[in-house]
Enzyme design. Sequence first.
Site, PDB file in Angstrom:
ATOM      1  N   CYS A  11       0.843  -1.201   0.000  1.00  0.00           N
ATOM      2  CA  CYS A  11       0.000   0.000   0.000  1.00  0.00           C
ATOM      3  C   CYS A  11       0.876   1.248   0.000  1.00  0.00           C
ATOM      4  O   CYS A  11       1.886   1.312   0.714  1.00  0.00           O
ATOM      5  CB  CYS A  11      -0.921  -0.007   1.212  1.00  0.00           C
ATOM      6  SG  CYS A  11      -1.971   1.448   1.333  1.00  0.00           S
ATOM      7  N   CYS A  25      -6.631  -1.817   0.353  1.00  0.00           N
ATOM      8  CA  CYS A  25      -5.717  -2.172   1.430  1.00  0.00           C
ATOM      9  C   CYS A  25      -6.511  -2.687   2.630  1.00  0.00           C
ATOM     10  O   CYS A  25      -7.490  -2.081   3.040  1.00  0.00           O
ATOM     11  CB  CYS A  25      -4.860  -0.974   1.818  1.00  0.00           C
ATOM     12  SG  CYS A  25      -3.732  -1.301   3.185  1.00  0.00           S
ATOM     13  N   CYS A  92       5.517   8.078  18.303  1.00  0.00           N
ATOM     14  CA  CYS A  92       4.495   9.127  18.441  1.00  0.00           C
ATOM     15  C   CYS A  92       4.377   9.530  19.903  1.00  0.00           C
ATOM     16  O   CYS A  92       4.336   8.676  20.794  1.00  0.00           O
ATOM     17  CB  CYS A  92       3.149   8.625  17.924  1.00  0.00           C
ATOM     18  SG  CYS A  92       1.818   9.813  18.110  1.00  0.00           S
ATOM     19  N   CYS A 164     -18.958  -5.783  12.710  1.00  0.00           N
ATOM     20  CA  CYS A 164     -17.990  -6.516  11.891  1.00  0.00           C
ATOM     21  C   CYS A 164     -16.705  -5.743  11.661  1.00  0.00           C
ATOM     22  O   CYS A 164     -15.832  -6.222  10.926  1.00  0.00           O
ATOM     23  CB  CYS A 164     -18.613  -6.887  10.546  1.00  0.00           C
ATOM     24  SG  CYS A 164     -19.025  -5.470   9.507  1.00  0.00           S
ATOM     25  N   CYS A 175     -24.127  -0.519   7.816  1.00  0.00           N
ATOM     26  CA  CYS A 175     -22.921  -1.182   7.337  1.00  0.00           C
ATOM     27  C   CYS A 175     -23.247  -1.933   6.054  1.00  0.00           C
ATOM     28  O   CYS A 175     -24.255  -2.649   5.971  1.00  0.00           O
ATOM     29  CB  CYS A 175     -22.386  -2.130   8.402  1.00  0.00           C
ATOM     30  SG  CYS A 175     -20.894  -3.021   7.906  1.00  0.00           S
ATOM     31  N   CYS A 178     -22.858  -6.028   7.000  1.00  0.00           N
ATOM     32  CA  CYS A 178     -23.776  -6.731   7.901  1.00  0.00           C
ATOM     33  C   CYS A 178     -25.060  -5.964   8.170  1.00  0.00           C
ATOM     34  O   CYS A 178     -25.860  -6.402   9.001  1.00  0.00           O
ATOM     35  CB  CYS A 178     -23.085  -7.030   9.223  1.00  0.00           C
ATOM     36  SG  CYS A 178     -22.586  -5.549  10.142  1.00  0.00           S
ATOM     37  N   CYS A 453     -63.255  22.878  -2.149  1.00  0.00           N
ATOM     38  CA  CYS A 453     -64.358  23.684  -1.614  1.00  0.00           C
ATOM     39  C   CYS A 453     -65.210  24.291  -2.723  1.00  0.00           C
ATOM     40  O   CYS A 453     -66.419  24.471  -2.546  1.00  0.00           O
ATOM     41  CB  CYS A 453     -63.811  24.772  -0.689  1.00  0.00           C
ATOM     42  SG  CYS A 453     -62.612  25.876  -1.462  1.00  0.00           S
ATOM     43  N   HIS A 595     -61.417  30.396   0.289  1.00  0.00           N
ATOM     44  CA  HIS A 595     -62.402  29.366   0.632  1.00  0.00           C
ATOM     45  C   HIS A 595     -63.752  29.742   0.038  1.00  0.00           C
ATOM     46  O   HIS A 595     -64.190  30.896   0.127  1.00  0.00           O
ATOM     47  CB  HIS A 595     -62.509  29.230   2.156  1.00  0.00           C
ATOM     48  CG  HIS A 595     -63.451  28.156   2.587  1.00  0.00           C
ATOM     49  ND1 HIS A 595     -63.217  26.814   2.359  1.00  0.00           N
ATOM     50  CD2 HIS A 595     -64.638  28.223   3.245  1.00  0.00           C
ATOM     51  CE1 HIS A 595     -64.210  26.107   2.854  1.00  0.00           C
ATOM     52  NE2 HIS A 595     -65.089  26.939   3.402  1.00  0.00           N
TER      53      HIS A 595
END
Length: 718
Positions: A11, A25, A92, A164, A175, A178, A453, A595
Site C-alpha cells: 500500500c 488495502c 508518536c 464486523c 454497514c 452486515c 371547496c 375558501h
Amino acid sequence: MMTEQGVKWACDYCTFENWPSAVKCTMCRAQKPSGPIITEEPYKSSPTLEPGPEWDPSRTEGSSSLLICPDSSARPRVRPVTTAETSSKWSCQICTYLNWPRAIRCTQCLCQRQRTHRSTESPQTSGSNGGCRLAPSSPVDPCEEYNDRNRLNTHTQHWTCSACTYQNWPKTKKCVVCDHPKPNNLEAIELAESENPSSITSIVNEQDRARWRGGCSGDQGQRRSPPTSKRESDVKMDFQRIELAAGAMSSREDQEVDFKKMKQIKNRMRKTDWLFLNACAGVVEGDLTAVEAYKSSGGDIARQLNADEVRLLNRPSAFDDSFTLVHLAIRFQRQDMLAILLTEVSQQAAKCIPAMACPELTEQIRREIAASLHQRKGDFACYFLTDLVTFTLPADIEDLPPAVQEKLFDEILDRDVQKELEEESPVINWSLELGTRLDSRLYALWNRTAGDCLLDSVLQATWGIYDKDSVLRKTLHDSLHDCSHWFYSRWKEWESWYSQSFGLHFSLREEQWQEDWAFILSLASQPGASLEQTHIFVLAHILRRPIIVYGVKYYKSFRGETLGYTRFQGVYLPLLWEQSFCWKSPIALGYTRGHFSALVAMENDGYDNRGAGANLNTDDDVTVTFLPLVDSERKLLHIHFLSAQEMGNEEQQERLLREWLDCCVTEGGVLAAMQKSSRRRNHPLVTQMVEKWLDGYRQIRPCASLSDGEEDEEEEDE
C-alpha cells in the site's frame, strides 16, 4: 509458476502488504495502485518486505529480487526496508506507535510528526523548544507527504462498524457488510468500554481527534516532552487516556441525560401528539396532507407547542414554545393553510349538515348526479346536467323553538364566513329591502376545507351534498380537455383585457400562454388542488345556469394588510351555450380568504307583494330569492370572460345580464336576479334527505319545551 504469496502488493499509504486479489488495502482501505506491481522471486521464503532470515541486503540494489514496472515514474518507488530504517523509526508522543521515518503523521492516531532539529543544536535546546525527540531520519519525501495527507483525508472520513469492524463511508446509515446501523458517539463510547476499556483513544471521534490534533500542532510552548523510557511513556499514556476518558465520560453523561429525556418524552407521546407534530412540520414544509390528517383525527387547531415538543422537533429556528399551527402559518407565509386554519379554529360545535344525516340517501343522490351528466354532441362537446335543482333551507325551521334553531344554525352554517361577508366587508345581506321585506337573506353553509371547496359549494347550492367521489371534478377536467379550444380563446382574450385595464401593459408569447393554460388544465385533474376563475366559468356551462360569486375584493394578511385583488367576485354566464339551452335561475357562492361556501336562502310562503310591482307569475309553492347584481356601492358586478364584442359600458353589460337572467329592479332601485326553486319541482331524493335531517331536530323539541315548562313552574312557585 509463481504462487499467490509471491505477488503481494504494498500500500502506498501505510506500506501494508496485501494479497494480490485484494482491490483495497486491508489496513487503511486505500485503493490498490494501478502503477507499479512489486513481485518477489518464488524461491524467497518471506512474503513481506521486512528483513527476513534469507534476505541479503547486498542483493538489494541491482538484483532481480524486485521487479518494478516501467510506468513507476508516476509515484515513488517502493524499496526494501533496511536495518537502519527499522532502528530509526520515530515514536508518536501521543500513542507511542513506532512509525516509519518517511511518515509525517502517526499511522495509528494521525498525530502530526514533530519537525527535526539541526544536528548543531544541543539536546538542551531541542528539549527547551518542547519538540518530540526523534531519531535521525532521512529528509521527508514530498511524494510520501502527499500520500500521508491523502491517508489523513481517507482515514477520517470512514466510520467503523461495531459488529464486523468494516470501515464504511460517512454517508452510509448502515454497514454495507452486515447492515448494522451506524452508531452515534454515545454508542461508540459504550461499545468501546464494554469490549476494551483501554481502547477509548482508538474510537473514531471527531471531538477526540480535534483534541489530539490540538495537542500535537499547538504552540511549541504547550507541547509535552517525549517519553524517555517505556515505563515513563506508559505512565504518561495512561494519564492521557484518563483525561480523554474523563472528557468522554462527561460528554457521555450529558448525552445519556438527553437520551433518557428524549426517550421519556417519546414514551408519553400518543397518536394525536404525533399527528400534531407532523402537522406542525407540514406547515413549515408546505404539506397540507399532514394538516388535514391532524384535523380529520379530531385534533384541536388551537393547540400550542410545549417545551418538550419543541425539543423533540429539534428545529429552534422554526418552532417556538406556545406556538400554534396558525402562528407557524403566519411565520412561513402559508396563506392557503392560514385560511383553512382560521376557518377551523372557531368551529367548536360539531357540524351536522343534511348530507351527513342519511348516508344512504346521499349515495343515491351521487349516483343520480352521475347519471344526469351527458356530453353535448357537436363541436362544443361540453358536459352538462339534465336536472335543475336548487337547495334551500326548509321553512319548517322557523317552527322550532329558539334554542333548537340556534343549535341547528350552529351546526349547518359557517359563522366565520357569515360574519366576514356581512360585517367586515359588506358583500351579502347589505340591503335591508332584500333581506327583510323580500325575505332574501343568504346563509353561508359550512363546507369542507380539503381543497375541493369550490366543487363542494356548487353541489351544496344545487343538490345539498359534497363532491366526495370527485364526479364533478372529473367532469370539469373532461369538459376543459374536450373543449379546450373554445375555453382557451375566451380565457386568453379575457386575461389580455384584464392586464391592460389594470395598467400592467405586458404581452406574453404564445408559448407562455400555452404553458399557463396547461397549468389550468392540470389543476382540474388533481383532487384537492385549488381552482381559478376559469374553472367557475366552465362549471357554469356544466350547470347550464349562471353562477354569482359574492366575495371579498382583496387578499389580506393576518395583520389585515392588503396583498392584492381576489378577482373572484362577479357573474359567470354560460356564454358558449345557446340561451335557449340554459336556465336563468342562478346559484350564489361566497368567497373568503381562499375558501368557497354555498349561499342559500330559506323557503317562504306568499309572494304577492314581491318584485317591486313586477309580475312574477309564480305559484304559491315556488320560492323566489332576489340576488343583487350590484355591490353595496351600487356598482354593477363584473361579468367574467366577455369577448371584445360583448364588452362595453354598464348599459350594455346590464342588457347582457337581463338576457341571461330573470332580472328586476326593486323599489329601492336595486338590480337583482331572481332565483326560483320549488318543492314539487325539486328532486325527491333531496326533499327526503332534508326532511330526515330536520326530523333529528324535531325530536329534541319536546325536551326543550319540557325544560321551558319546568322553568316557568319554578318561577311561579317562587
